[in-house]
Motif scaffolding. Structure first.
Motif, PDB file in Angstrom:
ATOM      1  N   LEU A  19      44.618  28.606  39.808  1.00 56.60           N
ATOM      2  CA  LEU A  19      44.970  28.909  38.426  1.00 56.60           C
ATOM      3  C   LEU A  19      43.940  29.810  37.755  1.00 56.60           C
ATOM      4  O   LEU A  19      44.289  30.769  37.059  1.00 56.60           O
ATOM      5  CB  LEU A  19      45.110  27.604  37.629  1.00 56.60           C
ATOM      6  N   LEU A  20      42.667  29.540  37.985  1.00 62.63           N
ATOM      7  CA  LEU A  20      41.606  30.324  37.354  1.00 62.63           C
ATOM      8  C   LEU A  20      41.574  31.759  37.852  1.00 62.63           C
ATOM      9  O   LEU A  20      41.411  32.705  37.078  1.00 62.63           O
ATOM     10  CB  LEU A  20      40.248  29.653  37.590  1.00 62.63           C
ATOM     11  N   VAL A  21      41.741  31.936  39.159  1.00 57.81           N
ATOM     12  CA  VAL A  21      41.742  33.287  39.724  1.00 57.81           C
ATOM     13  C   VAL A  21      42.943  34.079  39.202  1.00 57.81           C
ATOM     14  O   VAL A  21      42.843  35.277  38.917  1.00 57.81           O
ATOM     15  CB  VAL A  21      41.757  33.240  41.264  1.00 57.81           C
ATOM     16  N   SER A  22      44.071  33.425  39.042  1.00 57.63           N
ATOM     17  CA  SER A  22      45.266  34.087  38.514  1.00 57.63           C
ATOM     18  C   SER A  22      45.007  34.655  37.126  1.00 57.63           C
ATOM     19  O   SER A  22      45.339  35.805  36.832  1.00 57.63           O
ATOM     20  CB  SER A  22      46.446  33.105  38.474  1.00 57.63           C
ATOM     21  N   VAL A  23      44.390  33.843  36.266  1.00 51.63           N
ATOM     22  CA  VAL A  23      44.066  34.305  34.913  1.00 51.63           C
ATOM     23  C   VAL A  23      43.001  35.404  34.957  1.00 51.63           C
ATOM     24  O   VAL A  23      43.082  36.397  34.237  1.00 51.63           O
ATOM     25  CB  VAL A  23      43.581  33.125  34.048  1.00 51.63           C
ATOM     26  N   ALA A  24      42.007  35.240  35.846  1.00 55.28           N
ATOM     27  CA  ALA A  24      40.931  36.230  35.954  1.00 55.28           C
ATOM     28  C   ALA A  24      41.457  37.601  36.377  1.00 55.28           C
ATOM     29  O   ALA A  24      40.980  38.637  35.903  1.00 55.28           O
ATOM     30  CB  ALA A  24      39.883  35.746  36.958  1.00 55.28           C
ATOM     31  N   ILE A  25      42.450  37.623  37.250  1.00 50.13           N
ATOM     32  CA  ILE A  25      43.049  38.895  37.672  1.00 50.13           C
ATOM     33  C   ILE A  25      43.688  39.597  36.483  1.00 50.13           C
ATOM     34  O   ILE A  25      43.580  40.824  36.322  1.00 50.13           O
ATOM     35  CB  ILE A  25      44.086  38.652  38.786  1.00 50.13           C
ATOM     36  N   GLY A  26      44.347  38.824  35.625  1.00 58.00           N
ATOM     37  CA  GLY A  26      44.932  39.408  34.418  1.00 58.00           C
ATOM     38  C   GLY A  26      43.884  40.030  33.521  1.00 58.00           C
ATOM     39  O   GLY A  26      44.057  41.152  33.022  1.00 58.00           O
ATOM     40  N   PHE A  27      42.770  39.324  33.307  1.00 57.90           N
ATOM     41  CA  PHE A  27      41.681  39.862  32.482  1.00 57.90           C
ATOM     42  C   PHE A  27      41.074  41.113  33.122  1.00 57.90           C
ATOM     43  O   PHE A  27      40.715  42.070  32.432  1.00 57.90           O
ATOM     44  CB  PHE A  27      40.595  38.793  32.284  1.00 57.90           C
ATOM     45  N   TYR A  28      40.963  41.114  34.448  1.00 55.97           N
ATOM     46  CA  TYR A  28      40.376  42.261  35.137  1.00 55.97           C
ATOM     47  C   TYR A  28      41.175  43.535  34.882  1.00 55.97           C
ATOM     48  O   TYR A  28      40.614  44.584  34.534  1.00 55.97           O
ATOM     49  CB  TYR A  28      40.289  41.981  36.636  1.00 55.97           C
ATOM     50  N   TYR A  29      42.485  43.450  35.038  1.00 62.54           N
ATOM     51  CA  TYR A  29      43.304  44.646  34.853  1.00 62.54           C
ATOM     52  C   TYR A  29      43.488  45.003  33.377  1.00 62.54           C
ATOM     53  O   TYR A  29      43.914  46.113  33.054  1.00 62.54           O
ATOM     54  CB  TYR A  29      44.652  44.472  35.542  1.00 62.54           C
ATOM     55  N   ALA A  30      43.164  44.061  32.501  1.00 66.74           N
ATOM     56  CA  ALA A  30      43.221  44.366  31.069  1.00 66.74           C
ATOM     57  C   ALA A  30      42.068  45.270  30.638  1.00 66.74           C
ATOM     58  O   ALA A  30      42.158  45.971  29.628  1.00 66.74           O
ATOM     59  CB  ALA A  30      43.197  43.076  30.259  1.00 66.74           C
ATOM     60  N   VAL A  31      40.977  45.265  31.419  1.00 68.07           N
ATOM     61  CA  VAL A  31      39.797  46.055  31.034  1.00 68.07           C
ATOM     62  C   VAL A  31      39.460  47.149  32.046  1.00 68.07           C
ATOM     63  O   VAL A  31      38.488  47.874  31.877  1.00 68.07           O
ATOM     64  CB  VAL A  31      38.568  45.133  30.860  1.00 68.07           C
ATOM     65  N   SER A  32      40.253  47.273  33.112  1.00 65.47           N
ATOM     66  CA  SER A  32      39.961  48.277  34.131  1.00 65.47           C
ATOM     67  C   SER A  32      41.012  49.373  34.126  1.00 65.47           C
ATOM     68  O   SER A  32      42.099  49.217  33.560  1.00 65.47           O
ATOM     69  CB  SER A  32      39.901  47.638  35.521  1.00 65.47           C
ATOM     70  N   GLY A  33      40.713  50.476  34.796  1.00 63.14           N
ATOM     71  CA  GLY A  33      41.672  51.574  34.893  1.00 63.14           C
ATOM     72  C   GLY A  33      42.065  52.097  33.534  1.00 63.14           C
ATOM     73  O   GLY A  33      41.226  52.363  32.671  1.00 63.14           O
ATOM     74  N   GLY A  34      43.362  52.223  33.328  1.00 61.76           N
ATOM     75  CA  GLY A  34      43.861  52.691  32.033  1.00 61.76           C
ATOM     76  C   GLY A  34      44.009  51.590  31.012  1.00 61.76           C
ATOM     77  O   GLY A  34      44.506  51.820  29.909  1.00 61.76           O
ATOM     78  N   LYS A  35      43.590  50.380  31.361  1.00 62.79           N
ATOM     79  CA  LYS A  35      43.614  49.218  30.480  1.00 62.79           C
ATOM     80  C   LYS A  35      45.022  48.905  29.962  1.00 62.79           C
ATOM     81  O   LYS A  35      45.198  48.368  28.872  1.00 62.79           O
ATOM     82  CB  LYS A  35      42.651  49.400  29.309  1.00 62.79           C
ATOM     83  N   GLN A  36      46.027  49.270  30.735  1.00 59.04           N
ATOM     84  CA  GLN A  36      47.423  48.955  30.418  1.00 59.04           C
ATOM     85  C   GLN A  36      47.863  49.526  29.073  1.00 59.04           C
ATOM     86  O   GLN A  36      48.674  48.925  28.351  1.00 59.04           O
ATOM     87  CB  GLN A  36      47.649  47.425  30.432  1.00 59.04           C
ATOM     88  N   LYS A  37      47.334  50.694  28.727  1.00 62.51           N
ATOM     89  CA  LYS A  37      47.654  51.287  27.426  1.00 62.51           C
ATOM     90  C   LYS A  37      48.959  52.074  27.425  1.00 62.51           C
ATOM     91  O   LYS A  37      49.506  52.373  26.363  1.00 62.51           O
ATOM     92  CB  LYS A  37      46.503  52.188  26.972  1.00 62.51           C
ATOM     93  N   THR A  38      49.453  52.427  28.615  1.00 64.87           N
ATOM     94  CA  THR A  38      50.702  53.178  28.687  1.00 64.87           C
ATOM     95  C   THR A  38      51.810  52.313  29.275  1.00 64.87           C
ATOM     96  O   THR A  38      51.544  51.396  30.061  1.00 64.87           O
ATOM     97  CB  THR A  38      50.548  54.443  29.548  1.00 64.87           C
ATOM     98  N   THR A  39      53.042  52.625  28.882  1.00 62.54           N
ATOM     99  CA  THR A  39      54.188  51.883  29.406  1.00 62.54           C
ATOM    100  C   THR A  39      54.299  52.034  30.914  1.00 62.54           C
ATOM    101  O   THR A  39      54.619  51.081  31.628  1.00 62.54           O
ATOM    102  CB  THR A  39      55.483  52.390  28.735  1.00 62.54           C
ATOM    103  N   LYS A  40      54.010  53.237  31.411  1.00 59.96           N
ATOM    104  CA  LYS A  40      54.102  53.500  32.845  1.00 59.96           C
ATOM    105  C   LYS A  40      53.121  52.640  33.628  1.00 59.96           C
ATOM    106  O   LYS A  40      53.465  52.093  34.684  1.00 59.96           O
ATOM    107  CB  LYS A  40      53.834  54.974  33.126  1.00 59.96           C
ATOM    108  N   GLU A  41      51.924  52.497  33.126  1.00 64.98           N
ATOM    109  CA  GLU A  41      50.935  51.676  33.826  1.00 64.98           C
ATOM    110  C   GLU A  41      51.303  50.200  33.743  1.00 64.98           C
ATOM    111  O   GLU A  41      51.209  49.464  34.735  1.00 64.98           O
ATOM    112  CB  GLU A  41      49.542  51.889  33.243  1.00 64.98           C
ATOM    113  N   PHE A  42      51.734  49.749  32.574  1.00 64.86           N
ATOM    114  CA  PHE A  42      52.025  48.329  32.382  1.00 64.86           C
ATOM    115  C   PHE A  42      53.221  47.876  33.199  1.00 64.86           C
ATOM    116  O   PHE A  42      53.198  46.799  33.811  1.00 64.86           O
ATOM    117  CB  PHE A  42      52.295  48.052  30.896  1.00 64.86           C
TER     118      PHE A  42
END
Length: 272
Positions: A19-42
């Motif tokens: 469970l913890l790793v699952s949540v951590a992966i979400g946080f990781y991609y929220a702050v890495s790369g394009g930070k999910q700012k575009t619809t295409k990336e998200f």
């Protein structure tokens, strides 16, 4: 040897880490790369995802807890003929790679319901089809409830299991988009594989492939529970429908960088 029907210390550790790793992966991609700012990336991971994670992700999406528990029970209580369904699944993946993958990939759509609207030129058709899909999958929370109630803690309240599982899935999906979903699925898939291998190793002396009633193997009678024809033909049709027309599959294989990768992904999925 007594059978342990409740979680021990190591079980809790593995469950908590999952469970913890699952949540951590979400946080990781929220702050890495394009930070999910575009619809295409998200929604599609910039259409630059890798074949293996996508293959595992689709596999995990359709290999439910009910399937993992039910299939061994089916083979143990009835017979092992159900394994023939694997060949139908393989044929289904081949048909999907030929019929559906090129269609949806070339349209660059991330939603099967978007295709329905384009195909029939009707917004109502899109709303109805998406509503039917939601209703057809609304029983999914029952799976973790059964798991938590019967395996971990007897009498675990339904609302609590819905809240825990729903919150965790919502958090990593909301934060990390498709990238997080795919990599969480890949991680969970490895955990599932490890569990299955542990069981296989523990019972390897049992010949699960022995068919007790060979005489009905090729029987064309459709009323018989399992035959070669019902499992292969039925498995082919079921797999083609699931892998070729569902949102969970389409959104993932259209996130790959090329049509060839999308086709390879389906074949890789069956290998797993």
């Amino acid at each position: 040897m007594a059978v342990q029907d409740r979680f021990g210390v190591w079980d809790w550790i593995v469950f908590s880490v999952l469970l913890l790793v699952s949540v951590a992966i979400g946080f990781y991609y929220a702050v890495s790369g394009g930070k999910q700012k575009t619809t295409k990336e998200f929604l599609s991971g910039d259409r630059n995802m890798k074949v293996i994670p996508i293959a595992i992700s689709i596999l995990v999406s359709f290999q439910s807890a009910i399937l993992i528990i039910g299939t061994p029970a089916e083979m143990y209580t009835v017979d092992s003929m159900f394994f023939i369904n694997t060949f139908g699944s393989m044929l289904g993946c081949i048909l999907t790679s030929i019929l559906f993958v090129p269609l949806f990939y070339n349209l660059k759509t991330v939603s099967v319901y978007e295709y329905v609207e384009l195909r029939f030129k009707s917004r109502a058709a899109r709303v109805i089809s998406s509503s039917i899909s939601i209703l057809s999958t609304i029983n999914d929370p029952i799976k973790p409830d059964i798991f938590l109630d019967h395996i971990i803690i007897s009498g675990f309240p339904e609302w609590a299991s819905y809240l825990i599982m729903g919150s965790i899935c919502t958090i990593y999906t909301f934060l990390g988009g498709l990238k997080a979903v795919v990599w969480v699925d890949a991680f969970q898939g490895l955990i599932m594989l490890a569990g299955i291998l542990a069981i296989i190793i523990q019972i390897f002396v049992i010949d699960l492939l022995y068919c007790e009633n060979v005489s009905r193997f090729f029987n064309p009678d459709p009323t018989i529970r399992h035959t070669f024809w019902s499992l292969v033909v039925g498995g082919t049709i079921t797999t083609t429908g699931i892998y070729g027309t569902t949102q969970s599959s389409i959104q993932r294989f259209t996130a790959l960088p090329s049509l060839t990768d999308a086709k390879i992904e389906l074949i890789t999925d069956k290998i797993f």
